[in-house]
Motif scaffolding. Structure first.
Motif, PDB file in Angstrom:
ATOM      1  N   ILE A   1       1.049  -1.005  -0.040  1.00 16.75           N
ATOM      2  CA  ILE A   1       0.056   0.042   0.011  1.00 16.75           C
ATOM      3  C   ILE A   1       0.904   1.197  -0.074  1.00 16.75           C
ATOM      4  O   ILE A   1       1.507   1.553   0.891  1.00 16.75           O
TER       5      ILE A   1
ATOM      6  N   LYS B   1      -2.435   5.463  -1.196  1.00 14.19           N
ATOM      7  CA  LYS B   1      -3.157   4.900   0.068  1.00 14.19           C
ATOM      8  C   LYS B   1      -4.417   5.821   0.466  1.00 14.19           C
ATOM      9  O   LYS B   1      -5.430   5.169   0.882  1.00 14.19           O
TER      10      LYS B   1
ATOM     11  N   VAL C   1      -4.582  -2.116   7.469  1.00 12.47           N
ATOM     12  CA  VAL C   1      -5.410  -1.046   7.780  1.00 12.47           C
ATOM     13  C   VAL C   1      -5.985  -1.153   8.798  1.00 12.47           C
ATOM     14  O   VAL C   1      -6.434  -2.207   9.431  1.00 12.47           O
TER      15      VAL C   1
ATOM     16  N   SER D   1       2.083   5.277  -0.278  1.00 13.62           N
ATOM     17  CA  SER D   1       1.830   6.277   0.088  1.00 13.62           C
ATOM     18  C   SER D   1       1.239   7.495  -0.979  1.00 13.62           C
ATOM     19  O   SER D   1       0.617   8.388  -0.711  1.00 13.62           O
TER      20      SER D   1
ATOM     21  N   TYR E   1      -8.324   4.679   0.968  1.00 15.70           N
ATOM     22  CA  TYR E   1      -8.959   4.844   2.002  1.00 15.70           C
ATOM     23  C   TYR E   1     -10.377   5.674   1.679  1.00 15.70           C
ATOM     24  O   TYR E   1     -11.467   5.331   2.379  1.00 15.70           O
TER      25      TYR E   1
END
Length: 153
Positions: free
Chosen positions: A23, A28, A56, A25, A32
């Protein structure tokens, strides 16, 4: 559902298959947001979401109109498909089997929110497996090590 009043707060924890740190940056927050949409589409309330490259944490206000197992299946299935359709990882993405779900009272929510928001800080000193074992121990949940999330390979 007339005359049905609930206050169900759950922290959900789940990991990438084989705990690979995929995952990124760079995407991500898009993930989300997508997960948030799934939660809202099932009439639950997202309170907090964050994680690390291999797992998560989500805090939700859950409505009793859906089982937890159905919600988790939908979250994992739809988010995996989204990641794969967008080709965000070098290989086929999937979540590891299983998840943790931990309940909290309203007075505990701010501490849980702070914990979720500060994942990077927590994981400077504690591995995901240590964190997960701590949750199980604090909540008095019996477990067998062979069925915990797989360690990093």
């Amino acid at each position: 559902m007339p005359n049905t009043y609930t206050q169900i707060h759950l922290q959900l924890v789940f990991a990438v298959k084989h705990r690979t740190a995929v995952i990124s940056s760079t995407w991500k927050y898009d993930l989300y947001n997508y997960i948030t949409g799934i939660i809202h589409n099932h009439n639950h309330k997202l309170i907090a979401i964050n994680g690390m490259p291999d797992h998560v944490h989500i805090l939700i206000g859950m409505r009793p109109t859906q089982s937890l197992s159905d919600l988790m299946q939908q979250l994992k299935q739809d988010s995996s498909k989204w990641i794969n359709d967008k080709k965000l990882t070098g290989s086929r993405f999937s979540w590891q089997e299983g998840y943790g779900a931990f309940s909290y009272g309203k007075s505990q929510l701010q501490a849980v929110i702070n914990y979720i928001e500060n994942q990077e800080e927590h994981h400077r000193t504690r591995t995901f497996l240590d964190e997960y074992r701590r949750f199980l121990d604090v909540f008095g949940i019996e477990y067998d090590e062979q069925y915990l999330f797989k360690p990093l390979e």
